[in-house]
Motif scaffolding. Structure first.
Motif, PDB file in Angstrom:
ATOM      1  N   PRO A 200     -20.660  34.295 -39.496  1.00  0.00           N
ATOM      2  CA  PRO A 200     -20.116  35.086 -40.822  1.00  0.00           C
ATOM      3  C   PRO A 200     -20.607  34.459 -42.075  1.00  0.00           C
ATOM      4  O   PRO A 200     -21.064  35.060 -43.178  1.00  0.00           O
ATOM      5  CB  PRO A 200     -18.641  34.904 -40.739  1.00  0.00           C
ATOM      6  N   ALA A 201     -21.070  33.112 -42.011  1.00  0.00           N
ATOM      7  CA  ALA A 201     -21.788  32.363 -43.146  1.00  0.00           C
ATOM      8  C   ALA A 201     -23.108  32.854 -43.435  1.00  0.00           C
ATOM      9  O   ALA A 201     -23.357  33.116 -44.526  1.00  0.00           O
ATOM     10  CB  ALA A 201     -21.534  30.913 -42.849  1.00  0.00           C
ATOM     11  N   TYR A 202     -23.865  33.073 -42.303  1.00  0.00           N
ATOM     12  CA  TYR A 202     -25.145  33.615 -42.166  1.00  0.00           C
ATOM     13  C   TYR A 202     -25.181  35.091 -43.021  1.00  0.00           C
ATOM     14  O   TYR A 202     -25.876  35.311 -43.844  1.00  0.00           O
ATOM     15  CB  TYR A 202     -25.806  33.664 -41.207  1.00  0.00           C
ATOM     16  N   LEU A 203     -24.142  35.886 -42.431  1.00  0.00           N
ATOM     17  CA  LEU A 203     -24.059  37.436 -43.211  1.00  0.00           C
ATOM     18  C   LEU A 203     -23.859  37.141 -44.531  1.00  0.00           C
ATOM     19  O   LEU A 203     -24.391  37.942 -45.265  1.00  0.00           O
ATOM     20  CB  LEU A 203     -23.054  37.987 -42.191  1.00  0.00           C
ATOM     21  N   SER A 204     -22.897  36.420 -45.148  1.00  0.00           N
ATOM     22  CA  SER A 204     -22.494  36.200 -46.493  1.00  0.00           C
ATOM     23  C   SER A 204     -23.833  35.842 -47.265  1.00  0.00           C
ATOM     24  O   SER A 204     -24.081  36.362 -48.388  1.00  0.00           O
ATOM     25  CB  SER A 204     -21.416  35.114 -46.508  1.00  0.00           C
ATOM     26  N   TYR A 205     -24.596  34.954 -46.693  1.00  0.00           N
ATOM     27  CA  TYR A 205     -25.920  34.910 -47.286  1.00  0.00           C
ATOM     28  C   TYR A 205     -26.719  35.690 -47.507  1.00  0.00           C
ATOM     29  O   TYR A 205     -27.454  35.614 -48.484  1.00  0.00           O
ATOM     30  CB  TYR A 205     -26.796  33.226 -46.521  1.00  0.00           C
TER      31      TYR A 205
ATOM     32  N   ALA B 278     -26.190  39.165 -37.241  1.00  0.00           N
ATOM     33  CA  ALA B 278     -25.856  39.267 -38.785  1.00  0.00           C
ATOM     34  C   ALA B 278     -26.381  40.196 -39.284  1.00  0.00           C
ATOM     35  O   ALA B 278     -26.063  40.970 -40.094  1.00  0.00           O
ATOM     36  CB  ALA B 278     -25.918  37.945 -39.098  1.00  0.00           C
ATOM     37  N   VAL B 279     -27.818  40.313 -38.878  1.00  0.00           N
ATOM     38  CA  VAL B 279     -28.579  41.462 -39.633  1.00  0.00           C
ATOM     39  C   VAL B 279     -28.185  42.829 -39.248  1.00  0.00           C
ATOM     40  O   VAL B 279     -28.124  43.724 -39.980  1.00  0.00           O
ATOM     41  CB  VAL B 279     -30.041  41.322 -38.956  1.00  0.00           C
TER      42      VAL B 279
ATOM     43  N   GLU C  19     -29.084  34.569 -31.529  1.00  0.00           N
ATOM     44  CA  GLU C  19     -28.200  35.721 -31.318  1.00  0.00           C
ATOM     45  C   GLU C  19     -27.120  35.981 -32.574  1.00  0.00           C
ATOM     46  O   GLU C  19     -27.409  36.952 -32.783  1.00  0.00           O
ATOM     47  CB  GLU C  19     -27.601  35.589 -30.143  1.00  0.00           C
ATOM     48  N   ASP C  20     -26.994  34.845 -33.152  1.00  0.00           N
ATOM     49  CA  ASP C  20     -26.024  35.106 -34.425  1.00  0.00           C
ATOM     50  C   ASP C  20     -26.749  35.747 -35.574  1.00  0.00           C
ATOM     51  O   ASP C  20     -26.345  36.360 -36.273  1.00  0.00           O
ATOM     52  CB  ASP C  20     -25.384  33.644 -34.590  1.00  0.00           C
TER      53      ASP C  20
ATOM     54  N   ILE D 175     -27.388  26.730 -43.382  1.00  0.00           N
ATOM     55  CA  ILE D 175     -26.417  27.765 -43.961  1.00  0.00           C
ATOM     56  C   ILE D 175     -25.089  27.060 -44.403  1.00  0.00           C
ATOM     57  O   ILE D 175     -24.542  27.104 -45.520  1.00  0.00           O
ATOM     58  CB  ILE D 175     -25.961  28.979 -43.071  1.00  0.00           C
ATOM     59  N   LEU D 176     -24.600  26.106 -43.605  1.00  0.00           N
ATOM     60  CA  LEU D 176     -23.404  25.367 -43.801  1.00  0.00           C
ATOM     61  C   LEU D 176     -23.663  24.036 -44.008  1.00  0.00           C
ATOM     62  O   LEU D 176     -22.597  23.197 -44.177  1.00  0.00           O
ATOM     63  CB  LEU D 176     -22.457  25.799 -42.681  1.00  0.00           C
TER      64      LEU D 176
END
Length: 389
Positions: free
Chosen positions: A288-293, A323-324, A318-319, A237-238
């Motif tokens: 937050p980057a995964y959620l943005s993706y 995010a989901v 867990e992250d 993701i990053l």
């Protein structure tokens, strides 16, 4: 009645894990990449005594995966991409552009449903029929086994990628559109695991990588789906991928740099398997980057199911789940893969990358999960036969 999803093998033995080798709209349902309308003219040689040259852009050729057109070539940087067609005559050869390639791709070629034959694309013309075929009408499927992740495969000219420039057939022969797949479209977005890296054995290199035997490819096959299989080694993701590939968000929507993905491909389902290569970052900034993706995918595909997988090794699990939940989108679903694979059971060829049997088991479980969630029918997951040659 929905079919049960079990793993079965083809008649040939599955490759040992340690081997070292030398919901759809009518418009969507009608779409098949690069297919000609009924009655379209057939391609044949102008000179009846010369081989029939079929360009890569011939509308009868059906491409699955991310293929970008550059001049007269169709180029893919992704393992698992495919090309299907029917043809007449008794011989078949493939044309390629290898002028910039330093790490050649490997492909499988299956003619008339026979066991696939493996070729290394290290020359511009490859004869797929050293012995002439019997009969005059045939089918062909060319699958990209592996595009090596360790050379440039993002910025033209690619040093690692497959550049297909056409076919050669018998004089007077022609190509026709293949039999259609199902109406579903699926897109798989991930890292080296989605690419099929080290699925055959635990050694770095193209010989051990196989994008046609990994969970993404097998799941798409089970649904008879038109599939975009987009896996880039080391990508996160990053974290940028190997071979000059951007991060997951940076590569989304592109075949390779300056080559936009087909805007007509609107998937019914997107499967995300990302997070393994971001293991060292922690919840901030990963979550937050995964959620943005996820939101980036949703903006591009408003009606698709999005299946966000827990990475098989549990990295950032867990992250991903959080995010989901934060996405608050009933068609974005967390796929808990806990227990699908185990290092103690020998499911990994190198501690991180699953082997063929583990990929097949994961594909069966994922297929069952998607079918249960969506109500779509699917066949049992079948492990492809061992290649000949």
């Amino acid at each position: 009645m929905r079919k049960r999803h079990l793993v079965r093998t083809a008649s040939a033995a599955v490759l040992p894990l340690t081997c070292i080798l030398a919901v759809t709209t009518p418009a969507q349902a009608a779409y098949t990449a690069y297919s000609a309308p009924a009655g379209a003219p057939r391609q044949a040689a102008a000179d009846p005594d010369q081989p029939a040259g079929i360009p890569a852009t011939d509308p009868h050729l059906a491409f699955d995966g991310h293929w970008g057109r550059v001049g007269n070539a169709m180029i893919t940087p992704n393992s698992g991409s495919q090309l299907r067609f029917r043809f007449t005559g008794r011989t078949l050869a493939g044309r390629f552009d290898t002028s910039s390639v330093t790490l050649p791709a490997q492909i499988y070629v299956s003619i008339d449903g026979a066991a696939p034959v493996r070729y290394t694309v290290d020359r511009d013309l490859i004869d797929f029929t050293p012995a002439p075929l019997t009969g005059r009408k045939h089918t062909a499927e060319i699958s990209v086994k592996d595009v090596n992740e360790h050379a440039n495969r993002w910025v033209l000219p690619l040093q690692s990628g497959l550049s297909f420039t056409g076919l050669e057939l018998d004089p007077g022969a022609h190509v026709q559109t293949p039999a259609p797949l199902g109406h579903l479209r699926m897109e798989f977005l991930g890292d080296s695991i989605t690419q099929g890296v080290k699925s055959l054995c635990g050694v770095i290199g193209t010989d051990c990588d196989d994008g046609t035997k990994d969970f993404a490819h097998l799941t798409g096959k089970a649904f008879h789906a038109h599939t975009n299989q987009v896996g880039f080694g080391r990508q996160g993701i990053l974290v940028k991928g190997n071979g000059g590939v951007p991060t997951a968000s940076g590569s989304f929507g592109w075949n390779f740099q300056d080559s936009p993905a087909d805007p007509l491909f609107r998937p019914d389902a997107v499967v995300v398997n990302q997070g393994t290569n971001d293991y060292f970052l922690g919840a901030e900034p990963f979550r937050p980057a995964y959620l943005s993706y996820l939101k980036q995918i949703r903006a591009a595909y408003p009606h698709a199911w999005i299946f966000a997988m827990r990475p098989f090794g549990g990295y950032n699990a867990e992250d991903v789940a959080s995010a989901v939940t934060e996405a608050n989108d009933h068609r974005t679903v967390y796929v808990d893969t806990t227990g699908w694979m185990s290092a103690d059971a020998g499911d990994y060829t190198d501690g991180v990358h699953p082997g063929v049997e583990a990929h097949a088991r994961a594909a069966a479980l994922l297929t069952d999960f998607i079918a249960h969630t969506t109500g779509w029918a699917a066949d049992p997951v079948t492990v492809p036969a061992d290649p000949a040659g």
